[in-house]
Structure formats: C-alpha cells, structure tokens
Design a protein around this motif. Sequence first.
Motif, PDB file in Angstrom:
ATOM      1  N   GLY A 178       0.816  -1.199   0.000  1.00  0.00           N
ATOM      2  CA  GLY A 178       0.000   0.000   0.000  1.00  0.00           C
ATOM      3  C   GLY A 178       0.849   1.247   0.000  1.00  0.00           C
ATOM      4  N   LEU A 179       0.189   2.358   0.276  1.00  0.00           N
ATOM      5  CA  LEU A 179       0.861   3.654   0.337  1.00  0.00           C
ATOM      6  C   LEU A 179       0.949   4.080   1.787  1.00  0.00           C
ATOM      7  CD1 LEU A 179       0.340   6.664  -1.985  1.00  0.00           C
ATOM      8  CD2 LEU A 179       0.309   7.002   0.489  1.00  0.00           C
ATOM      9  N   VAL A 180       2.121   4.503   2.201  1.00  0.00           N
ATOM     10  CA  VAL A 180       2.326   4.933   3.581  1.00  0.00           C
ATOM     11  C   VAL A 180       3.300   6.101   3.583  1.00  0.00           C
ATOM     12  CG1 VAL A 180       4.197   3.286   3.984  1.00  0.00           C
ATOM     13  CG2 VAL A 180       2.863   4.128   5.916  1.00  0.00           C
ATOM     14  N   ALA A 227       6.356   8.528   4.830  1.00  0.00           N
ATOM     15  CA  ALA A 227       7.696   8.258   5.365  1.00  0.00           C
ATOM     16  C   ALA A 227       7.664   8.195   6.887  1.00  0.00           C
ATOM     17  CB  ALA A 227       8.673   9.331   4.895  1.00  0.00           C
ATOM     18  N   GLY A 228       8.339   7.205   7.417  1.00  0.00           N
ATOM     19  CA  GLY A 228       8.341   6.987   8.845  1.00  0.00           C
ATOM     20  C   GLY A 228       7.284   6.013   9.321  1.00  0.00           C
ATOM     21  N   GLY A 229       6.375   5.658   8.420  1.00  0.00           N
ATOM     22  CA  GLY A 229       5.291   4.750   8.768  1.00  0.00           C
ATOM     23  C   GLY A 229       5.670   3.297   8.660  1.00  0.00           C
ATOM     24  N   SER A 230       4.683   2.438   8.853  1.00  0.00           N
ATOM     25  CA  SER A 230       4.903   0.993   8.879  1.00  0.00           C
ATOM     26  C   SER A 230       3.904   0.269   7.991  1.00  0.00           C
ATOM     27  CB  SER A 230       4.762   0.459  10.315  1.00  0.00           C
ATOM     28  OG  SER A 230       5.734   1.007  11.165  1.00  0.00           O
ATOM     29  N   LEU A 231       4.336  -0.860   7.489  1.00  0.00           N
ATOM     30  CA  LEU A 231       3.475  -1.789   6.775  1.00  0.00           C
ATOM     31  C   LEU A 231       3.926  -3.196   7.122  1.00  0.00           C
ATOM     32  CD1 LEU A 231       3.246  -0.418   3.097  1.00  0.00           C
ATOM     33  CD2 LEU A 231       1.366  -0.574   4.736  1.00  0.00           C
ATOM     34  N   ARG A 232       2.993  -4.131   7.041  1.00  0.00           N
ATOM     35  CA  ARG A 232       3.352  -5.527   7.198  1.00  0.00           C
ATOM     36  C   ARG A 232       2.894  -6.287   5.968  1.00  0.00           C
ATOM     37  NH1 ARG A 232       1.167 -10.141  11.361  1.00  0.00           N
ATOM     38  NH2 ARG A 232      -0.624  -9.996   9.941  1.00  0.00           N
ATOM     39  N   LEU A 233       3.842  -6.975   5.346  1.00  0.00           N
ATOM     40  CA  LEU A 233       3.534  -7.837   4.218  1.00  0.00           C
ATOM     41  C   LEU A 233       3.411  -9.275   4.697  1.00  0.00           C
ATOM     42  CD1 LEU A 233       6.060  -6.494   1.537  1.00  0.00           C
ATOM     43  CD2 LEU A 233       3.786  -5.631   2.121  1.00  0.00           C
ATOM     44  N   ALA A 234       2.549 -10.018   4.031  1.00  0.00           N
ATOM     45  CA  ALA A 234       2.402 -11.443   4.320  1.00  0.00           C
ATOM     46  C   ALA A 234       2.437 -12.221   3.020  1.00  0.00           C
ATOM     47  CB  ALA A 234       1.094 -11.711   5.059  1.00  0.00           C
ATOM     48  N   CYS A 235       3.007 -13.411   3.083  1.00  0.00           N
ATOM     49  CA  CYS A 235       3.043 -14.294   1.916  1.00  0.00           C
ATOM     50  C   CYS A 235       2.741 -15.708   2.394  1.00  0.00           C
ATOM     51  CB  CYS A 235       4.399 -14.256   1.242  1.00  0.00           C
ATOM     52  SG  CYS A 235       4.586 -15.494  -0.073  1.00  0.00           S
ATOM     53  N   THR A 236       1.750 -16.309   1.777  1.00  0.00           N
ATOM     54  CA  THR A 236       1.370 -17.678   2.117  1.00  0.00           C
ATOM     55  C   THR A 236       1.590 -18.592   0.927  1.00  0.00           C
ATOM     56  OG1 THR A 236      -0.269 -16.946   3.721  1.00  0.00           O
ATOM     57  CG2 THR A 236      -0.506 -19.174   2.867  1.00  0.00           C
ATOM     58  N   ALA A 237       2.275 -19.692   1.183  1.00  0.00           N
ATOM     59  CA  ALA A 237       2.486 -20.711   0.161  1.00  0.00           C
ATOM     60  C   ALA A 237       1.418 -21.776   0.301  1.00  0.00           C
ATOM     61  CB  ALA A 237       3.864 -21.326   0.303  1.00  0.00           C
ATOM     62  N   SER A 238       0.845 -22.182  -0.832  1.00  0.00           N
ATOM     63  CA  SER A 238      -0.171 -23.221  -0.812  1.00  0.00           C
ATOM     64  C   SER A 238       0.019 -24.137  -2.007  1.00  0.00           C
ATOM     65  CB  SER A 238      -1.571 -22.607  -0.841  1.00  0.00           C
ATOM     66  OG  SER A 238      -1.767 -21.882  -2.042  1.00  0.00           O
ATOM     67  N   GLY A 239      -0.583 -25.325  -1.898  1.00  0.00           N
ATOM     68  CA  GLY A 239      -0.480 -26.277  -2.992  1.00  0.00           C
ATOM     69  C   GLY A 239       0.325 -27.489  -2.585  1.00  0.00           C
ATOM     70  N   SER A 240       1.039 -28.038  -3.540  1.00  0.00           N
ATOM     71  CA  SER A 240       1.800 -29.257  -3.321  1.00  0.00           C
ATOM     72  C   SER A 240       3.141 -28.926  -2.664  1.00  0.00           C
ATOM     73  CB  SER A 240       2.027 -29.976  -4.655  1.00  0.00           C
ATOM     74  OG  SER A 240       2.786 -31.152  -4.468  1.00  0.00           O
ATOM     75  N   ILE A 241       3.171 -29.001  -1.334  1.00  0.00           N
ATOM     76  CA  ILE A 241       4.362 -28.618  -0.577  1.00  0.00           C
ATOM     77  C   ILE A 241       4.782 -29.763   0.326  1.00  0.00           C
ATOM     78  CG2 ILE A 241       5.322 -27.040   1.133  1.00  0.00           C
ATOM     79  CD1 ILE A 241       3.250 -24.960   0.116  1.00  0.00           C
ATOM     80  N   ASP A 274      12.373   2.938  -0.172  1.00  0.00           N
ATOM     81  CA  ASP A 274      11.799   1.597  -0.029  1.00  0.00           C
ATOM     82  C   ASP A 274      10.678   1.351  -1.035  1.00  0.00           C
ATOM     83  OD1 ASP A 274      12.085   2.066   3.506  1.00  0.00           O
ATOM     84  OD2 ASP A 274      13.409   0.858   2.234  1.00  0.00           O
ATOM     85  N   THR A 275      10.303   2.388  -1.767  1.00  0.00           N
ATOM     86  CA  THR A 275       9.253   2.235  -2.769  1.00  0.00           C
ATOM     87  C   THR A 275       9.662   1.214  -3.817  1.00  0.00           C
ATOM     88  OG1 THR A 275       8.418   4.478  -2.458  1.00  0.00           O
ATOM     89  CG2 THR A 275       7.965   3.415  -4.579  1.00  0.00           C
ATOM     90  N   ALA A 276       8.829   0.200  -3.999  1.00  0.00           N
ATOM     91  CA  ALA A 276       9.146  -0.887  -4.932  1.00  0.00           C
ATOM     92  C   ALA A 276       7.972  -1.851  -4.975  1.00  0.00           C
ATOM     93  CB  ALA A 276      10.401  -1.628  -4.484  1.00  0.00           C
ATOM     94  N   VAL A 277       8.050  -2.762  -5.926  1.00  0.00           N
ATOM     95  CA  VAL A 277       7.175  -3.925  -5.899  1.00  0.00           C
ATOM     96  C   VAL A 277       7.900  -5.006  -5.101  1.00  0.00           C
ATOM     97  CG1 VAL A 277       5.958  -5.682  -7.224  1.00  0.00           C
ATOM     98  CG2 VAL A 277       6.161  -3.345  -8.128  1.00  0.00           C
ATOM     99  N   THR A 317       3.552  -7.183  -4.681  1.00  0.00           N
ATOM    100  CA  THR A 317       2.655  -6.211  -4.067  1.00  0.00           C
ATOM    101  C   THR A 317       3.393  -4.875  -3.991  1.00  0.00           C
ATOM    102  OG1 THR A 317       1.233  -5.769  -2.149  1.00  0.00           O
ATOM    103  CG2 THR A 317       3.342  -6.831  -1.682  1.00  0.00           C
ATOM    104  N   GLN A 318       2.693  -3.823  -4.367  1.00  0.00           N
ATOM    105  CA  GLN A 318       3.314  -2.502  -4.450  1.00  0.00           C
ATOM    106  C   GLN A 318       3.396  -1.847  -3.076  1.00  0.00           C
ATOM    107  OE1 GLN A 318       4.508  -0.701  -7.319  1.00  0.00           O
ATOM    108  NE2 GLN A 318       5.285   0.679  -5.721  1.00  0.00           N
TER     109      GLN A 318
END
Length: 122
Positions: free
Chosen positions: A10-12, A14-28, A89-92, A116-117
């Motif tokens: 998302g957009l935040v 400067a000085g703010g926070s974000l939390r990214l999450a990634c879940t793996a699913s399928g044949s693991i 830190d702006t990036a995908v 995720t942007q």
Amino acid sequence: QVQLVESGGGLVQAGGSLRLACTASGSIFNIHVMGWYRQAPGKQRELVAQFTAGGTTDVEDSVKGRFTIYRDNGLNTVYLQMDSLKPEDTAVYYCHAFIRTAAQAPRLQEFWGRGTQVTVPS
C-alpha cells in the motif's frame, strides 16, 4: 502446483509501517528458503530478507534495524514487518521460495509471487 500469494502492500507516509504477508499453498513437502525481494523502477530485483535452508535469516543492509522477517511454519506464511519506511523503499515486493513439492522430488523448485506494491512518497 504451488502458489505464493502476497498481501499487505500500500501507500504509507515516510516513517510509517506496513506488514507484508506471503502464504504458500499447494503441493508442498517442505520449504527450504522463503522470503522477500523487491524491485524499484529502473532497478534490478534485490533480496530484502529471507529465511535460509538452515533457518537463519539474510537481511539486506539498507533495511537492517527497520525491517523484520518472521514466519508461521504451520501456516506456510512469511511476514515482513517494515518500520521507519523511507521513499527509497518504494518498490514492488515479491515473495520468493525454494520448495520441495514431494518427498520423492529430485530437486527444489523456485516460485515467485505476483508482487505487491509499496509506495512511500517523498
């Protein structure tokens, strides 16, 4: 097949926070390496942070002390807590993993999420 699904960008300011999450699913069968890369406009994709096969973490120098990677093995999920965000830190942000998809699989397979942007205006 395996899917990596990211959330939390998302957009935040400067000085703010974000939390990214990634879940793996399928044949693991098991996950050897899992973490985050990022790609800013006009730049190469770079490692941000990851859990290695030995269970240690690799963290890119520019985010040390600001970003924390942690995981929930039971959920096959890895998180990236990003604090004190800066415009650079702006990036995908892409989730990445090396996964053995079956006990008899001869080698690990590499997977990427769609990205995720994250935008931190200057």
